[in-house]
Design a protein around this motif. Structure first.
Motif, mmCIF file in Angstrom:
data_model
loop_
_atom_site.group_PDB
_atom_site.id
_atom_site.type_symbol
_atom_site.label_atom_id
_atom_site.label_comp_id
_atom_site.label_asym_id
_atom_site.label_seq_id
_atom_site.Cartn_x
_atom_site.Cartn_y
_atom_site.Cartn_z
ATOM 1 N N LYS A 159 0.837 -1.192 0.000
ATOM 2 C CA LYS A 159 0.000 0.000 0.000
ATOM 3 C C LYS A 159 0.878 1.250 0.000
ATOM 4 C CE LYS A 159 -4.370 -1.656 1.900
ATOM 5 N NZ LYS A 159 -4.130 -3.087 2.025
ATOM 6 N N SER A 160 0.428 2.260 -0.714
ATOM 7 C CA SER A 160 1.218 3.465 -0.899
ATOM 8 C C SER A 160 1.375 4.286 0.375
ATOM 9 C CB SER A 160 0.585 4.334 -1.986
ATOM 10 O OG SER A 160 -0.804 4.504 -1.730
ATOM 11 N N ILE A 161 0.642 3.936 1.431
ATOM 12 C CA ILE A 161 0.826 4.632 2.709
ATOM 13 C C ILE A 161 2.150 4.232 3.355
ATOM 14 C CG2 ILE A 161 -1.652 4.843 3.120
ATOM 15 C CD1 ILE A 161 -1.404 2.467 5.055
ATOM 16 N N LEU A 162 2.789 3.174 2.851
ATOM 17 C CA LEU A 162 4.067 2.711 3.384
ATOM 18 C C LEU A 162 5.225 3.393 2.636
ATOM 19 C CD1 LEU A 162 3.255 -1.093 3.665
ATOM 20 C CD2 LEU A 162 3.064 0.649 5.438
ATOM 21 N N ASP A 163 6.429 3.123 3.089
ATOM 22 C CA ASP A 163 7.619 3.629 2.420
ATOM 23 C C ASP A 163 8.004 2.607 1.355
ATOM 24 O OD1 ASP A 163 10.195 4.393 1.650
ATOM 25 O OD2 ASP A 163 10.660 5.221 3.618
ATOM 26 N N VAL A 164 7.569 2.859 0.128
ATOM 27 C CA VAL A 164 7.745 1.875 -0.948
ATOM 28 C C VAL A 164 9.222 1.675 -1.267
ATOM 29 C CG1 VAL A 164 7.176 1.284 -3.331
ATOM 30 C CG2 VAL A 164 5.478 2.430 -1.895
ATOM 31 N N ALA A 165 9.972 2.765 -1.358
ATOM 32 C CA ALA A 165 11.394 2.649 -1.684
ATOM 33 C C ALA A 165 12.134 1.834 -0.640
ATOM 34 C CB ALA A 165 12.014 4.046 -1.814
ATOM 35 N N ALA A 166 11.876 2.114 0.636
ATOM 36 C CA ALA A 166 12.542 1.378 1.712
ATOM 37 C C ALA A 166 12.117 -0.083 1.719
ATOM 38 C CB ALA A 166 12.232 2.021 3.065
ATOM 39 N N THR A 167 10.851 -0.349 1.381
ATOM 40 C CA THR A 167 10.371 -1.729 1.321
ATOM 41 C C THR A 167 11.098 -2.511 0.233
ATOM 42 O OG1 THR A 167 8.179 -1.101 2.152
ATOM 43 C CG2 THR A 167 8.354 -3.198 0.970
ATOM 44 N N LEU A 168 11.257 -1.905 -0.928
ATOM 45 C CA LEU A 168 11.977 -2.574 -2.012
ATOM 46 C C LEU A 168 13.434 -2.830 -1.640
ATOM 47 C CD1 LEU A 168 10.453 -0.713 -5.083
ATOM 48 C CD2 LEU A 168 10.163 -3.130 -4.522
ATOM 49 N N GLU A 169 14.057 -1.885 -0.960
ATOM 50 C CA GLU A 169 15.427 -2.085 -0.487
ATOM 51 C C GLU A 169 15.498 -3.242 0.493
ATOM 52 O OE1 GLU A 169 18.244 -0.842 -1.349
ATOM 53 O OE2 GLU A 169 17.664 0.838 -2.618
ATOM 54 N N ARG A 170 14.512 -3.311 1.379
ATOM 55 C CA ARG A 170 14.492 -4.388 2.386
ATOM 56 C C ARG A 170 14.270 -5.744 1.721
ATOM 57 N NH1 ARG A 170 16.554 -6.423 6.294
ATOM 58 N NH2 ARG A 170 15.400 -7.025 8.137
ATOM 59 N N LEU A 171 13.410 -5.802 0.734
ATOM 60 C CA LEU A 171 13.181 -7.050 0.013
ATOM 61 C C LEU A 171 14.456 -7.517 -0.671
ATOM 62 C CD1 LEU A 171 9.681 -6.215 -1.510
ATOM 63 C CD2 LEU A 171 10.153 -8.024 0.150
#
Length: 302
Positions: A159-171
């Motif tokens: 969901k766009s309410i999250l930090d998408v860039a940081a999520t992709l980095e974490r993945l």
């Protein structure tokens, strides 16, 4: 599975033994994600569409303290109508001990599905890294569980309410493959393009199935994430989305909303500010992911 507190329905157990296609479905979408009775209607319609595609549906939840893979219609109705707990992997032991009713998150659903021999799971959106996580360390348990659960998960991103860039980095750090479905743009749940790219894509359910087979042949333990964007003509208008999201974040800051309360606060604000349009997009996203998940389940079984 002998002596396990987990119950697998006879239908799911037989389908797994026979190598038939099975699609796992979560329960938090109808216990927490959608208002009643829309959540119940959505859950039953998803099961019907999966069966119509020649796939066995396995909706997963906790009923009276029993983690269950393959809920009956009556059990789905029970969970949808009760004040069910939100159950992630860490919550399973207390839920069993206290005999709770619970909707399972992405993490708990994926873990239970894999335990039951199910290879594909469809959800709406994944949990991820929250905004401000560098200070709060607020990160969804979905990520850690998916790093060690070899299942294929179909979602419309986070969901766009999250930090998408940081999520992709974490993945990336967790070695979880993220693959776009007919796109190299990472979806933002309500919108088809979050503004971030993914390196790889697949063009068909058969390619997604082959990707899972290769993962298994390599002996890797992580999930494969198939990022399936909502159709551009069905997405929330991106300009409206960005404006309303900024307003929601500002309102949360002014109200001092933090921690686990911020996600429902932001989603409620989006729904009210868009006149319910975000809810309709949510449903469109879920239907699309269920349909693609059923295709991939058939391709893997085939």
């Amino acid at each position: 599975m002998e002596h396990s507190p987990v119950r697998i329905s006879d239908e799911v157990r037989a389908a797994a033994a026979d190598g038939l296609p099975i699609l796992a479905l979560e329960s938090t979408i109808f216990t927490h994600g959608l208002p009643h009775p829309r959540g119940l209607e959505t859950a039953l319609a998803a099961e019907a569409s999966v069966r119509g595609a020649g796939v066995v549906p396995a909706t997963i939840g906790v009923v009276r303290g029993v983690p269950t893979v393959g809920l009956t219609s009556d059990e789905i109705e029970r969970l949808a109508a009760t004040d069910a707990a939100k159950v992630s992997v860490r919550d399973l032991p207390p839920a069993v001990l206290r005999r709770l009713d619970g909707g399972t998150t992405v993490a708990a659903t994926a873990w239970l599905a894999h335990r039951a021999g199910i290879r594909v799971f469809s959800t709406g959106g994944l949990g991820g890294v929250h905004r401000g996580a560098s200070e709060t360390f607020d990160e969804s348990a979905d990520l850690g569980t998916l790093a060690r659960t070899p299942i294929t998960v179909v979602s419309a991103g986070v969901k766009s309410i999250l930090d998408v860039a940081a999520t992709l980095e974490r993945l990336e750090t967790l070695n979880i493959p993220v693959v776009g479905y007919r796109t190299t743009r990472y979806p933002g749940f309500y919108v088809a393009d979050s503004g971030h790219a993914v390196e790889y894509s697949v063009d068909s359910a058969e390619e997604a199935a082959e990707l899972a087979r290769i993962r298994d042949a390599l002996g890797l333990e992580s999930a494969v994430l198939i990022a399936n964007p909502v159709a551009a003509d069905r997405q929330l208008d991106p300009v409206l989305h960005d404006r309303v999201l900024d307003e929601a974040l500002a309102a949360a800051g002014s109200a001092g909303v933090t921690g686990h309360d911020i996600t429902p606060f932001l989603l409620d604000h989006l729904q009210r500010a868009t006149g319910g349009e975000s809810l309709e997009v949510n449903l469109e996203v879920y239907r699309g992911n269920v349909a693609l998940g059923a295709e991939i389940a058939r391709a893997i079984a085939g």
